[in-house]
Design an enzyme around this catalytic site. Structure first.
Site, mmCIF file in Angstrom:
data_model
loop_
_atom_site.group_PDB
_atom_site.id
_atom_site.type_symbol
_atom_site.label_atom_id
_atom_site.label_comp_id
_atom_site.label_asym_id
_atom_site.label_seq_id
_atom_site.Cartn_x
_atom_site.Cartn_y
_atom_site.Cartn_z
ATOM 1 N N LYS A 106 78.499 5.056 51.152
ATOM 2 C CA LYS A 106 77.072 5.133 50.493
ATOM 3 C C LYS A 106 76.640 6.358 49.767
ATOM 4 C CE LYS A 106 74.851 8.094 53.170
ATOM 5 N NZ LYS A 106 74.313 9.326 52.590
ATOM 6 N N PRO B 91 86.426 10.192 51.739
ATOM 7 C CA PRO B 91 86.666 11.468 52.197
ATOM 8 C C PRO B 91 85.618 11.952 53.506
ATOM 9 C CG PRO B 91 85.364 11.508 50.059
ATOM 10 C CD PRO B 91 85.748 10.040 50.251
ATOM 11 N N ALA C 107 81.835 14.434 53.359
ATOM 12 C CA ALA C 107 81.295 14.290 51.687
ATOM 13 C C ALA C 107 79.982 13.783 51.496
ATOM 14 C CB ALA C 107 82.412 13.315 51.215
ATOM 15 N N ALA D 24 79.120 8.917 54.313
ATOM 16 C CA ALA D 24 78.837 7.856 55.436
ATOM 17 C C ALA D 24 79.931 7.204 55.924
ATOM 18 C CB ALA D 24 77.678 6.954 55.318
ATOM 19 N N GLY D 25 81.025 7.755 55.534
ATOM 20 C CA GLY D 25 82.502 7.160 56.086
ATOM 21 C C GLY D 25 82.476 6.868 57.420
ATOM 22 N N GLY D 26 82.273 7.911 58.341
ATOM 23 C CA GLY D 26 82.319 7.542 59.653
ATOM 24 C C GLY D 26 81.482 6.564 60.008
ATOM 25 N N SER D 27 80.047 6.596 59.701
ATOM 26 C CA SER D 27 79.196 5.482 60.227
ATOM 27 C C SER D 27 79.541 4.182 59.571
ATOM 28 C CB SER D 27 78.103 5.999 59.170
ATOM 29 O OG SER D 27 77.168 7.136 59.696
ATOM 30 N N ASP E 66 72.685 6.669 59.782
ATOM 31 C CA ASP E 66 73.200 6.110 58.506
ATOM 32 C C ASP E 66 73.756 4.667 59.085
ATOM 33 O OD1 ASP E 66 72.608 7.835 56.837
ATOM 34 O OD2 ASP E 66 74.384 9.062 56.850
#
Length: 302
Positions: free
Chosen positions: A12, A96, A99, A102-105, A138
């Site tokens: 996002k 990445p 960054a 919200a990749g982990g989310s 998030d």
């Protein structure tokens, strides 16, 4: 009965981020406009014969222990639904780290959705979002996706008309990863919320204009109205990000801004051809660049 599922989990960006207050729980009251983009991780889930939760990731920098949000999502589901057994979670990491995307989310959201489907729990999206809010601010948006107004600490969502075919250039300096906690703590420690007591009235009207532009699906208007309070905390500490933003603005984009707590900078482009020209102009050995489009959802079959 299926024993495995593969999902895509979308990143996002923030088109608008205003910090309106400090909360006693350590979080902040926020007003944000969030948008899913087609930079995605792949999350594969597989039932296993034990009660274990096993996480693997293609990026060796991602922790695969109990601190991983995907692990926490599986553990939360196990604690709420005793019928859930063990699950193996394999993450193919394309978003990445550190960054502001919200990749982990997104991974945690995919685990919640995937476990619901694997074990046929029959949860509504609202029920999944309630679980997601227990894990992080998030994550409810990463369950829902599309275009949304987020308030509270980010977990209260109001859908906005989908921004279709918004074209963006996403830029991430490889050697800069920014902690969300650090960014908000820096904002609070520098008293940036109270430095301008008239700010919020002006920004409230600004936010209304952003929503109107989003509802009209007008990229040029949105580009002119981009706003992120956290830039005031982060950019003074990272001159490279200031330079990157200025370079994007020099490329005839419709607007450029930091996403979330950074370190990603993004630009809105008039069309795909212009986006690729902007990408070539800013790409270096130290800056990863993606040309992406907006998405109307964030979790979908791989």
């Amino acid at each position: 009965m299926t024993s495995r599922i593969s999902l895509k989990a979308a990143a996002k960006i923030n088109l608008y981020l205003e910090i309106t207050g400090n909360r006693p729980d350590g979080y902040h009251d926020l007003v944000m406009i969030l948008q899913s983009i087609d930079l995605c991780d792949r999350v594969d889930l597989r039932k296993i014969g034990t009660d274990e939760i096993q996480v693997t990731c293609t990026n060796p920098e991602v922790p695969c222990d109990r601190s991983n949000l995907a692990y926490k999502a599986a553990a939360l589901m196990q604690s709420n639904f005793p019928e859930i057994g063990g699950v193996e979670i394999a993450i193919d990491k394309q978003i990445p780290m550190g960054a502001g995307l919200a990749g982990g989310s997104a991974n945690a959201a995919a685990v919640l959705v995937g476990i619901d489907r694997l074990w046929n729990l029959g949860l509504t999206q609202s029920q999944i979002c309630d679980l997601a809010a227990q894990l992080g601010s998030d994550i409810p948006f990463c369950v829902v996706g599309g275009t949304a107004l987020a308030t509270g600490r980010g977990e209260i969502l109001s859908p906005l008309p989908d921004l279709k075919d918004l074209v963006l250039v996403i830029c991430k300096p490889r050697h800069i990863s920014i902690s969300t906690v650090w960014a908000y703590q820096t904002f609070r420690s520098q008293s940036l919320l109270t430095n301008n007591p008239t700010k919020h009235e002006a920004l409230s009207s600004h936010m209304v204009a952003v929503i109107a532009a989003a509802e009209e699906s007008t990229p040029a208007k949105i580009g002119r109205l981009l706003y992120n309070d956290l830039e005031r905390a982060v950019l003074p500490e990272y001159s490279e990000l200031v330079d990157l933003k200025n370079k994007l603005l020099e490329q005839e984009c419709l607007g450029a801004m930091m996403s979330g707590s950074g370190s990603t900078m993004f630009a809105i482009a008039a069309d795909l051809d212009r986006a690729h020209q902007i990408a070539e102009a800013v790409r270096t050995d130290d800056i990863d660049v993606w040309v992406v489009k907006s998405l109307v959802r964030s979790i979908f079959d791989a």
